[in-house]
Write an enzyme that holds these catalytic residues in place. Structure first.
Site, PDB file in Angstrom:
ATOM      1  N   CYS A  48       3.831   9.110   5.862  1.00 31.51           N
ATOM      2  CA  CYS A  48       2.974   9.468   6.998  1.00 31.51           C
ATOM      3  C   CYS A  48       3.495   8.766   8.255  1.00 31.51           C
ATOM      4  O   CYS A  48       3.794   7.561   8.220  1.00 31.51           O
ATOM      5  CB  CYS A  48       1.535   9.048   6.714  1.00 31.51           C
ATOM      6  N   HIS A  99      -1.253  -2.271  -3.318  1.00 28.50           N
ATOM      7  CA  HIS A  99      -1.223  -0.893  -2.835  1.00 28.50           C
ATOM      8  C   HIS A  99       0.202  -0.533  -2.397  1.00 28.50           C
ATOM      9  O   HIS A  99       0.893  -1.336  -1.785  1.00 28.50           O
ATOM     10  CB  HIS A  99      -2.199  -0.712  -1.664  1.00 28.50           C
ATOM     11  N   SER A 128      -7.372  12.085   0.765  1.00 24.76           N
ATOM     12  CA  SER A 128      -6.420  12.723  -0.150  1.00 24.76           C
ATOM     13  C   SER A 128      -7.096  13.708  -1.104  1.00 24.76           C
ATOM     14  O   SER A 128      -6.433  14.266  -1.984  1.00 24.76           O
ATOM     15  CB  SER A 128      -5.667  11.654  -0.947  1.00 24.76           C
ATOM     16  N   CYS A 167      -5.886   3.900  10.573  1.00 24.38           N
ATOM     17  CA  CYS A 167      -5.534   5.185  11.172  1.00 24.38           C
ATOM     18  C   CYS A 167      -6.771   5.962  11.602  1.00 24.38           C
ATOM     19  O   CYS A 167      -7.889   5.689  11.156  1.00 24.38           O
ATOM     20  CB  CYS A 167      -4.680   5.993  10.200  1.00 24.38           C
ATOM     21  N   SER A 185      -7.133   4.330  -1.667  1.00 23.27           N
ATOM     22  CA  SER A 185      -7.721   3.222  -0.919  1.00 23.27           C
ATOM     23  C   SER A 185      -8.777   3.715   0.071  1.00 23.27           C
ATOM     24  O   SER A 185      -9.884   3.187   0.127  1.00 23.27           O
ATOM     25  CB  SER A 185      -6.615   2.473  -0.171  1.00 23.27           C
ATOM     26  N   ASN A 186      -8.445   4.760   0.838  1.00 20.91           N
ATOM     27  CA  ASN A 186      -9.418   5.180   1.854  1.00 20.91           C
ATOM     28  C   ASN A 186     -10.680   5.732   1.203  1.00 20.91           C
ATOM     29  O   ASN A 186     -11.772   5.611   1.753  1.00 20.91           O
ATOM     30  CB  ASN A 186      -8.770   6.170   2.830  1.00 20.91           C
ATOM     31  N   GLU A 243       1.389   1.269  -0.075  1.00 21.21           N
ATOM     32  CA  GLU A 243       1.680   1.156   1.368  1.00 21.21           C
ATOM     33  C   GLU A 243       1.997  -0.294   1.728  1.00 21.21           C
ATOM     34  O   GLU A 243       2.926  -0.577   2.489  1.00 21.21           O
ATOM     35  CB  GLU A 243       0.480   1.656   2.180  1.00 21.21           C
ATOM     36  N   HIS A 287      -2.639   9.984  -3.214  1.00 17.81           N
ATOM     37  CA  HIS A 287      -3.402   9.439  -4.337  1.00 17.81           C
ATOM     38  C   HIS A 287      -4.545  10.363  -4.724  1.00 17.81           C
ATOM     39  O   HIS A 287      -5.724  10.094  -4.449  1.00 17.81           O
ATOM     40  CB  HIS A 287      -3.925   8.037  -3.990  1.00 17.81           C
TER      41      HIS A 287
END
Ligand code: SF4
Length: 531
Positions: free
Chosen positions: A321, A349, A491, A419, A448-449, A351, A265
């Site tokens: 991933c 999302h 990302s 993670c 998101s992160n 994922e 992303h």
């Protein structure tokens, strides 16, 4: 030939307009300001009272022409602090035929009439971006300062020969009087070769009315600052791997290589890979037979995998991933044992969509503590929880606690599925946010992160802002922010962090420190097809 229209005295219509607009509300100094000069708040200087009225606020009028403006600016400078920012704002004549009345030029450089450089003005792009956001049509480039009025089209062309976009009569002399004080020049075009000041001046004055706030932001943003870089930041092992997969596939099989959805992303990563020959598609049915197609790092549903497998001519390379794949594996394991599952994450999302696809009838997604109470599961059912890999660790803990309170026997992963990279980047930004006036987080809004990094910093009480890249840096955020934390989502490329640092340096000297909370050594192996 057309006579130049730099106004010697404002047309009566312009005077009426400006007075009607602002005289009642705006205090305008008749000459240089007499109020005490406050450091950081920019002093705004205009040549004419009419321009000062349009700009508004406390504006010093330095008079028209090189000699008069220099004398008044010198008298003012004697009372200013050595770092006092000054903005010269007023009207100007266009030299570049692309400019029209009401357009605004932010000077990146002041030139003398012979084309020699009087002063470079770094930071013009940042000020221009602020004016664009305010709705103005803005150009950035050199402004020529002429000691005499330019009366002919030929005179304009002569001044334009070194790239100047517009001409005024005061910037060079004011620059000489100000010494090394931070300076910006903002000029609204009142006249062009074809349009005189009587027609174009009103539009220029209207544009000047919008300049004040941006000038204030610039004045408060310039100056020395320190930057603390969070470490770790930027690419994680899963993103590194996904990008490398596409690069190697392009290298090995040649373009085009199709990629289902954004590989990671980040808009810059996607654009760079597109330039190399990657073609991004929303669904597999857009991929021609006998093509190479890469599945993105966020993972896919079993349905998408089945669709890919049903087309044997496709060479499908999975860039999911391994840490996302681990969550899929857990979902399948719990499903096979008859568990109902709660997936903590964001509904839309990619994922989460992929993980839910592993057992859609058995998984419910919850985003926050409140959603736990609404779950349809009974306490005596076999319940397990999973989490999206890129959540905020502190928020997720609260949801897990609520789950354990409602379902004491709830099963789950050892801690949660967040993670290592998400955890490390959040720890790093949390560690520095408390010492900073502002935290800048570089990354895309759909990451998101990255969004979680902004939230984590804000929860410490610090102002935090998200920017895609340096072009989104806002002077408003930097006003009075002397210590800035800087990080990037997993990302976002490190080059964007360095570009942001470079943009900050346009506003004054920057000292850079790095605050490292842990070392990362994680590497994931590549799929067979691209090894
Ligand atoms: Fe994998 Fe974590 Fe990076 Fe996502 S953020 S790609 S889960 S390492």
């Amino acid at each position: 030939m057309t006579e130049t229209t730099l106004p010697q005295g404002p047309p009566a219509a312009l005077e009426r307009e400006a007075t009607a607009v602002s005289a009642a509300a705006v205090p305008v100094a008749p000459a240089v300001p007499v109020a005490p000069v406050v450091q950081e708040v920019p002093v705004v200087l205009s040549a004419l009272r009419l321009e000062a009225l349009a700009v508004g606020g406390t504006v010093g009028v330095v008079g028209m022409g090189a000699r008069r403006s220099r004398a008044r600016a010198e008298s003012l400078a004697a009372r200013l602090g050595p770092n006092q920012p000054v903005v010269v704002a007023g009207v100007a004549g266009a030299l570049d035929p692309r400019l029209g009345p009401g357009d605004v030029v932010v000077a990146a450089q002041i030139q003398a009439s012979d084309g020699s450089v009087v002063r470079e003005l770094p930071g013009a792009d940042l000020l221009a971006a602020e004016l664009v956001r305010a709705g103005l049509r803005v150009h950035v480039g050199p402004i020529a300062s002429s000691p005499t009025m330019v009366r002919t089209a030929e005179g304009r062309r002569h001044l334009a020969r070194h790239g100047a976009l517009a001409v005024d009569m005061e910037s060079a002399s004011v620059a000489g009087a100000l010494g090394s004080r931070p300076m910006a020049v903002v000029r609204a075009i009142s006249d062009t070769e074809d349009v005189g000041a009587a027609r174009g001046g009103l539009r220029a004055l209207r544009s000047l009315r919008t300049v004040r706030a941006a000038a204030e932001h610039w004045g408060r943003a310039v100056g020395a600052r320190s930057v603390v870089l969070a470490a770790p930041r930027s690419f994680c092992a899963g993103v590194d791997r996904a990008i490398e997969i596409v690069e190697r596939a392009l290298d090995r099989f040649g373009p085009p290589v199709y990629v289902r959805r954004q590989i990671v992303h980040n808009a810059h990563v996607v654009r760079r890979l597109e330039d190399l020959g990657a073609v991004f598609v929303a669904e597999l049915d857009e991929v021609p037979d006998e093509s190479v197609v890469v599945l993105a790092a966020h993972g896919v549903t079993p349905g998408v995998r089945a669709e890919a497998t049903a087309r044997p001519t496709l060479n499908v390379i999975d860039a999911t991933c391994p840490l996302v794949a681990k969550v899929h594996h857990e979902a399948r394991r719990f499903a096979s044992q008859g568990y109902r599952m709660v997936l903590i994450g964001h509904h839309d999302h990619e994922e989460v969509v992929g993980t839910v696809g592993e057992a859609p009838d058995q998984i419910r997604v919850v985003q926050d503590v409140d959603a736990v109470a609404a779950l349809p599961f009974e306490a005596d059912e076999r319940i397990a929880f999973l989490t999206q890999t890129t959540l905020a660790t502190d928020e997720t803990r609260a949801v897990v606690d609520a789950l354990r309170a409602r379902y004491p026997m709830v099963a789950g992963p050892h801690a949660d599925d967040i993670c290592y990279a998400t955890q490390n980047r959040q720890d790093a930004v949390r560690a520095l946010a408390g010492q900073c006036d502002l935290v800048l987080v570089v990354g895309s809004a759909n990451s998101s992160n990255t969004a979680r990094l902004v939230e984590v910093a804000r929860r410490t009480g610090c102002r935090a802002e998200l920017l895609e890249d340096a072009s989104e840096l806002r002077l408003e955020w930097l006003a009075s922010a002397r210590r800035v934390g800087l990080t990037a989502g997993a990302s976002a490329p490190e080059s964007l962090v360095q570009q942001t640092l470079d943009a900050l340096r346009l506003l004054g000297p920057v000292t850079v420190d790095e605050h490292r909370t842990t070392e990362e050594t994680v590497r994931f192996s590549l799929p067979q097809q691209v090894r």
